[in-house]
Design a protein around this motif. Structure first.
Motif, mmCIF file in Angstrom:
data_model
loop_
_atom_site.group_PDB
_atom_site.id
_atom_site.type_symbol
_atom_site.label_atom_id
_atom_site.label_comp_id
_atom_site.label_asym_id
_atom_site.label_seq_id
_atom_site.Cartn_x
_atom_site.Cartn_y
_atom_site.Cartn_z
ATOM 1 N N LEU A 1 0.818 -1.214 0.000
ATOM 2 C CA LEU A 1 0.000 0.000 0.000
ATOM 3 C C LEU A 1 0.850 1.262 0.000
ATOM 4 O O LEU A 1 0.313 2.378 0.056
ATOM 5 C CB LEU A 1 -0.940 -0.022 1.220
ATOM 6 N N PRO B 1 2.414 2.788 -2.370
ATOM 7 C CA PRO B 1 2.120 3.771 -3.422
ATOM 8 C C PRO B 1 0.967 4.713 -3.068
ATOM 9 O O PRO B 1 0.830 5.768 -3.683
ATOM 10 C CB PRO B 1 1.750 2.885 -4.625
ATOM 11 N N PHE B 2 0.148 4.320 -2.127
ATOM 12 C CA PHE B 2 -0.990 5.149 -1.740
ATOM 13 C C PHE B 2 -0.715 5.882 -0.430
ATOM 14 O O PHE B 2 -1.621 6.489 0.158
ATOM 15 C CB PHE B 2 -2.259 4.295 -1.587
ATOM 16 N N GLY B 3 0.539 5.805 0.038
ATOM 17 C CA GLY B 3 0.898 6.496 1.271
ATOM 18 C C GLY B 3 0.282 5.865 2.505
ATOM 19 O O GLY B 3 0.050 6.528 3.518
ATOM 20 N N ILE B 4 -0.004 4.558 2.426
ATOM 21 C CA ILE B 4 -0.622 3.863 3.565
ATOM 22 C C ILE B 4 0.375 2.856 4.125
ATOM 23 O O ILE B 4 0.881 2.005 3.395
ATOM 24 C CB ILE B 4 -1.909 3.122 3.121
ATOM 25 N N ALA B 5 0.671 2.973 5.405
ATOM 26 C CA ALA B 5 1.549 1.997 6.045
ATOM 27 C C ALA B 5 0.786 0.691 6.233
ATOM 28 O O ALA B 5 -0.419 0.712 6.498
ATOM 29 C CB ALA B 5 2.016 2.533 7.399
ATOM 30 N N ASN B 6 1.478 -0.424 6.107
ATOM 31 C CA ASN B 6 0.828 -1.734 6.251
ATOM 32 C C ASN B 6 1.801 -2.683 6.911
ATOM 33 O O ASN B 6 2.363 -3.569 6.277
ATOM 34 C CB ASN B 6 0.381 -2.245 4.867
ATOM 35 N N GLU B 7 2.008 -2.458 8.200
ATOM 36 C CA GLU B 7 2.984 -3.248 8.948
ATOM 37 C C GLU B 7 2.287 -4.317 9.782
ATOM 38 O O GLU B 7 1.231 -4.070 10.363
ATOM 39 C CB GLU B 7 3.798 -2.329 9.872
ATOM 40 N N ALA C 1 -2.094 -5.946 9.771
ATOM 41 C CA ALA C 1 -1.903 -5.681 8.348
ATOM 42 C C ALA C 1 -3.002 -6.313 7.504
ATOM 43 O O ALA C 1 -3.804 -7.116 7.978
ATOM 44 C CB ALA C 1 -0.538 -6.200 7.904
ATOM 45 N N VAL C 2 -2.996 -5.912 6.234
ATOM 46 C CA VAL C 2 -3.866 -6.506 5.224
ATOM 47 C C VAL C 2 -3.016 -7.397 4.328
ATOM 48 O O VAL C 2 -1.941 -6.965 3.875
ATOM 49 C CB VAL C 2 -4.559 -5.414 4.392
ATOM 50 N N TYR C 3 -3.487 -8.586 4.075
ATOM 51 C CA TYR C 3 -2.728 -9.569 3.311
ATOM 52 C C TYR C 3 -3.520 -10.017 2.090
ATOM 53 O O TYR C 3 -4.757 -10.057 2.103
ATOM 54 C CB TYR C 3 -2.422 -10.796 4.178
ATOM 55 N N ILE C 4 -2.773 -10.402 1.064
ATOM 56 C CA ILE C 4 -3.351 -11.067 -0.105
ATOM 57 C C ILE C 4 -3.176 -12.562 0.105
ATOM 58 O O ILE C 4 -2.051 -13.049 0.220
ATOM 59 C CB ILE C 4 -2.615 -10.646 -1.390
ATOM 60 N N ARG D 1 -8.786 -11.769 -2.766
ATOM 61 C CA ARG D 1 -8.706 -12.540 -1.505
ATOM 62 C C ARG D 1 -8.010 -11.721 -0.423
ATOM 63 O O ARG D 1 -6.782 -11.728 -0.326
ATOM 64 C CB ARG D 1 -7.981 -13.866 -1.756
ATOM 65 N N VAL E 1 -7.253 -10.749 3.445
ATOM 66 C CA VAL E 1 -7.229 -11.174 4.848
ATOM 67 C C VAL E 1 -6.769 -9.989 5.694
ATOM 68 O O VAL E 1 -5.707 -9.423 5.451
ATOM 69 C CB VAL E 1 -6.302 -12.392 5.056
ATOM 70 N N PHE F 1 -7.915 -3.516 -1.248
ATOM 71 C CA PHE F 1 -6.904 -3.761 -0.214
ATOM 72 C C PHE F 1 -6.636 -2.508 0.606
ATOM 73 O O PHE F 1 -6.479 -2.570 1.834
ATOM 74 C CB PHE F 1 -5.630 -4.323 -0.843
ATOM 75 N N LYS G 1 -7.376 -1.759 4.851
ATOM 76 C CA LYS G 1 -6.445 -1.222 5.850
ATOM 77 C C LYS G 1 -6.961 0.089 6.433
ATOM 78 O O LYS G 1 -6.937 0.275 7.656
ATOM 79 C CB LYS G 1 -5.071 -1.005 5.196
#
Lengths: 314, 314, 314, 314
Positions: free
Chosen positions: A269, A271-277, A282-285, B19, B21, B68, B72
């Motif tokens: 994320l 590229p959208f300036g959103i941290a995803n730690e 976090a958000v996962y694929i 998908r 999560v 996604f 988040k």
């Protein structure tokens, strides 16, 4: 047609996927066993291959009928006991048949919950893992494998992966907090009766086991060990699961796992300036293919490895 | 190529089966939401069909990224809320997009059971039914459908089937004690906010519902009614299920079911001299195909039927 | 149980997935038709839902028997003709039944190739697309939809994608030479007899069509148009396919497509110092999920849109 | 946790189901290879199981990257050659890796037919059987298995079944004119180079075979033998198929089949007064489950049986 000089090798036949449902009534309270039973017979069967003579062939249709008749006559206490009875029958009752292998899938149901308690004869399919069993009988010995498949588990932390070989084709980043998820397939082998874990001291075939209790305990031990293992690799988790199952279940000699690594990739994320730690939730694929696939056998020390490596799921 | 005189009809596009999560951390205790999200957008899209100009096309890849990122930024309280936020975004933020339809499947997980209680961040997939939701937004109104599929239930008695039409092709015997089993697929429509069942009194879209509580109550009501209905036909059971769900859930207007009759035929053991009567606990063959398929809508009196008949499962 | 004030909405029932294989013998030369037939009946069926009375119910088992009996008595020239005969029978012969819908899948076989020509009675399943048909009859009119599903096609060049909307969530790079692949699902509607494309001038229902010839021509036209369209978007390709099919087949009024964009992503080999450009012949990752999903109807000008948008595959 | 005395048995790991599509351009004419490649590595891997140390682990992600890089650098002439190159690389380039097993599924495409001939870069997936290959390399020897699965064939006559054992549970009627249908799964083993069928006289591994030509010839021989065998049992047909394949293909040593008996039961139309005899062209019910399952190996005389019995499909 020309007839080249060829010979027949290993062969087996039978009726596969007999879908047997057995209801047992205890007054208004009913019990259900829901099985998928596959029969495979071997023996003095060269001639049916060479000339088409069926003189030694018990038709697969008859093996099907036998499965249903046995379910009624003998009941179904457990997949393992039912399979042992069938395997013994086919070998003992039919002269040309020397070996029988019965494979069973079992689908579990639970009672529907009513206000006043559990419904007496209404069920909802649990739908979690599929329980499996394989029984082989050669006229002398019974070998019992039990197992399960489709048991999907996930740890949302306590998993790392680093310190691996790097070569020209390596791009993977090391990860110190990842999701570890897998769909457990496992097959475990019961020792013969008279071995330390067996409950009776004589006779061939570990036929006195409480199969249902053993199954439940193995499954629960697997789940607990999966949850409690701080994992540096899926292999480590697998080995711990096998080792703990054997450690707690003396009736077992050997266990084999097939564990696909169900990859959960952190969504990018940035590229959208959103941290995803991971640390913040976090958000996962959840990826489909490709997937890591880890397979291994764990053995009690001194036991013989008898589960074929290519048998990932019964 | 010749260009015949044709025109474009209804059309939609988007990224299907994302998908997602989402892990939420509350100290060592983690929560998981596991979704499969499909986006379908409609609007001013004639030109991309006629000439291939993408000037009005938000790429499906962008719709994927948005799913996604929203997971988040906004979190996932329920499939319905998440879908409403997504649908509003696509229509409100992108001028040529006039309608968005979000379909979501949700897979439920439960905590692994440890000796000291439930594991804080270790889960096993429940694997029973799949929860579904569909949200449509057209710039003004939000329509929410919720649902489930794959919920397999069975009554081992309290089911009869007789008194039907007999014609030249009828061979079926009447049955006064049969197994009734089905795999419930259902879709139910929430009324707009302000309707009797809504919890807030204004605004379009029933967006104040406690979706998770509503879902759980609908599922439990279905199970209970299935168990408690003495059935003379699967249609009767279906109608009772729908009627009871609407009776207990004022927030709902309409429900549609698709219920395959999962036939369990009594095994014919008479040739072997074995009785196999339901009253004594019988053995059944669980058949695959063909199967009866019963589909129907049940409506609150006065409500409009808005769930399309061809929509059996979301 | 309380009985809330609810009513029955649209409903239908019947036997689904009857797997009928019809062999026709012409001396040593045999012909095969391999169908999966699903019956859905509607009519005066409130009572079976409300009270469980089956007085108006033709059992699904009887509908199954009828399918097999008709296959023998009437033969199977085409899925469409067979479906029309069945639909007419159920409505015309059974008073409470007012509408019948027959859905058919057809699996194609080809003769095994021998040295001396095609085998007379030995077949290998083609395994490409599945042919479909849906017939609705309401006592007056017959509506015929034909279709196919699972037809997977791929252009390895002549596809671009650029000039689309960019928003905050857009990361996709424009592409001037990409693979375009899809799995075509399509449903097309035949006009009533007497319309320009019909071969006879009277009667309701376009029952004089050469259904097999029409099907083959539609499929071939789809394939040809897919191959010959230089594509700027999958929507453009879809529209061209629909437009050309309608342009060449006057018996058709309307066609609807469901086309997943089977993404083929160029493998990123730059980290290994390996160029991977389309122009030189590239290596691609065939992705599973998520996928773009493009659905649209193309109509002959002046025709009514009668194929439901939610019907992606029969 | 207690640590019971257990040891690690056979184990392997790698990335499964890498979906590789390779386009080769020859001017405007393109060629396509569409593979699903699974890697399994074994070697000095105890420590990753016992302690979680990844020091000897080549990540599955790297094995995936290698598959795609090799597809570009080396091209894909055949699944077998590609697998041999990969297997050699993993063992020869990575010290702790001692054995590599590569499994490949291949999906075949054919060119779309245009008026002026075959399309240069437009394809439709054939969809018939799936071609398979397995390569094992242990640092010294290469073992190549080729195969196929999903090849469905049917003889509408020239099949009988009678003269079998009758016991208490036998109800099957003898049949002198039945449909014989199966879905062929087969795996065949290539002899080492230097064996009678090999095209080169030295070196380990039969790596000079024209794999594509061999595959095509084996498939055609199977089909022909299936068609030309007047069958008294499916076992007889199976053996003939194996024997004829080995007879015509000197490069092969051994072949194993898994052939489900896809039952086609004559529909019982007698209750409706309709004759349904095979001799007149009958109507059959294509059954799903249960099904007979026939598995056997056929060997060249003197050859060693090396295909595991439990390997039914690669």
């Amino acid at each position: 047609m020309t007839v080249p000089t060829t010979i027949l090798g290993q062969n087996q036949y039978g009726k596969a996927e007999n879908r047997v449902v057995k209801i047992t009534r205890d007054g208004a309270t009913h019990h259900i066993k829901d099985l998928n039973v596959s029969v495979a017979l071997s023996g003095d069967l060269d001639e049916v291959h060479y000339s088409g003579s069926n003189a030694n062939v018990l038709p697969t249709d008859t093996t099907k009928n036998t499965v249903f008749a046995f379910a009624k006559e003998q009941g179904v206490e457990s997949a393992e006991e039912f399979g042992i009875a069938l395997a013994r029958h086919f070998v003992d009752a039919t002269e040309p048949i020397r070996t029988a292998r019965i494979r069973i899938e079992e689908y579990e149901w639970e009672r529907i919950d009513l206000d006043g308690g559990a419904a007496p004869h209404s069920f909802v399919r649990r739908g979690q893992e599929i329980r499996t069993a394989q029984i082989r009988y050669d006229g002398t010995d019974v070998q019992v494998l039990s197992g399960l498949k489709g048991l999907t588990v996930l740890n949302s932390t306590d998993s790392e992966f680093w310190g691996y070989i790097k070569d020209r084709y390596t791009t993977l980043k090391e990860d110190y907090d990842r999701i570890l998820a897998t769909e457990v397939g496992a097959v475990w082998r019961h020792g013969p009766a008279g071995s330390p874990g067996a409950e009776s001291g004589s006779g061939s075939g570990s036929t006195d086991t409480d199969w249902n209790a053993s199954y439940g305990a193995v499954k629960q031990q697997m789940l607990r060990t999966f949850a409690e293992t701080y994992s540096l690799s899926l292999q480590q988790t697998l080995y711990q699961m096998g080792s703990q199952v054997l450690g707690h279940r003396p009736e077992l000699e050997e266990i084999r796992f097939s564990m696909p690594n169900k990859h959960h990739f952190k969504a990018d994320l940035a590229p959208f300036g959103i941290a995803n730690e991971a640390a913040d939730g976090a958000v996962y694929i959840a990826a489909d293919r490709p997937y890591g696939l880890i397979e291994a056998t764990v053995l009690r020390e001194g036991a013989e490895a008898l589960i074929p490596p290519d048998m990932t799921n019964l």
